[in-house]
Write a protein that holds these residues in place. Sequence first.
Motif, short mmCIF file in Angstrom:
data_model
loop_
_atom_site.label_atom_id
_atom_site.label_comp_id
_atom_site.label_asym_id
_atom_site.label_seq_id
_atom_site.Cartn_x
_atom_site.Cartn_y
_atom_site.Cartn_z
N PRO A 149 0.94 -1.44 -0.02
CA PRO A 149 0.44 -0.21 -0.04
C PRO A 149 0.37 1.24 -0.19
O PRO A 149 1.47 1.69 0.54
N ASN A 155 -3.71 3.92 -0.28
CA ASN A 155 -4.57 2.52 -1.49
C ASN A 155 -3.37 1.38 -1.59
O ASN A 155 -1.98 1.83 -1.75
N PRO A 284 -9.73 5.32 0.26
CA PRO A 284 -10.05 4.04 0.40
C PRO A 284 -8.25 3.51 1.06
O PRO A 284 -7.57 4.19 0.25
N SER A 285 -8.22 3.13 2.37
CA SER A 285 -6.85 2.91 3.01
C SER A 285 -6.65 1.10 3.02
O SER A 285 -7.80 0.62 3.81
N ASP A 286 -6.03 0.53 2.73
CA ASP A 286 -4.94 -0.48 2.94
C ASP A 286 -4.06 -0.35 3.98
O ASP A 286 -3.93 -1.69 4.13
#
Length: 343
Positions: A149, A155, A284-286
């Motif tokens: 990420p 992301n 959005p975040s991983d």
Amino acid sequence: MKIDIQKLVRKNILNLKPYSSARDEFEGENGIFLDANENPFGVLNRYPDPYQKRIKQKLSVINQISADNIFLGNGSDEVIDLAFRIFCEPGEDKVLTFSPTYGMYEVSANINDVELINLDLNNNFQINLETFKPYLNDENLKIIFICSPNNPTGNSIQNIEYILENFNGIIFIDEAYIDFSPEESFKNKIKKYPNLIVSQTFSKAWGMASVRVGIAYASEEIIKFYNKTKPPYNISQLNQNEVLNALNDENIRLVQDDIKLILNEKKLLIQSLKELKLVKKIFPSDANFILIEVENADLIYQKLVEENVIVRNRNSVIKNCLRVTVGSPEENLKLIETLKSII
Ligand SMILES: *Cc1c(COP(=O)(O)O)cnc(C)c1O
């Protein structure tokens, strides 16, 4: 496609006769050691294992990857810097990255006097393959850095496989946040791609940033050049001991629990942030951080600092964006309360 790693390596590194330490010349554990000018008294009086074999052995078992495919650096920052020193001729070769991304690729490029090509990620913070493709044929392009990420956007990056299939130089994938991500690590592809370096770290999910140990997974050939080029004793015995202690089944379970807790906190934090008017967008975040767009990042950053809450102001890189690390439940609560008080 057959890739000759030796052809990618700088001539001086190819021909380098590495420093041969006393520990290289005699490897046994028992004996009267009068070979390294160490002091016979004291507890930390001996030089550490230059190749950190016990740690690599454990990592090898845990990850089912041969110890010969593992390198350990003084943080992943050393893993990044060594890539420049092994592959890039100063003033001649180039590297490429996709921005906004981790700042160390650029700093390392500047330190090593290597030109950095910076291609903008698109609006979704993904690689624009059409603008990238022409660079595949650049003879002097030695390394492509991909952070996934990605820091600071959070992301995971798509189309990495396309680059692996089509680029003949070194592909460096920085997976500092992979343990927080649902995506699979690329470390399992080093057999398929001998020009792939996957870096990970003990600094984030493992909670050991102060210990300064980073990992590179790569083909045996690349690892050999890393070992040849690194400072002989790049990881202190104190730091090696900390990592060895962390690599046991019980602690690994604790780390997994911490990761779950942090990911759950991330979910709660996102819900709370969504309810705030001053938050315009949550990306959005991983990873274990969230990039948010606010009304006036400089102002909000300053107000937070006044209340002793420190986030990362990324306004200079992505307009009006703040990067917020997911903290403990109490810390996250304090952040939300403080943001509410700013309104
Ligand atoms: C935090 C971070 C690292 C970790 O660097 P260390 O030197 O191992 O502490 C590496 N890459 C990225 C993208 C990071 O955000």
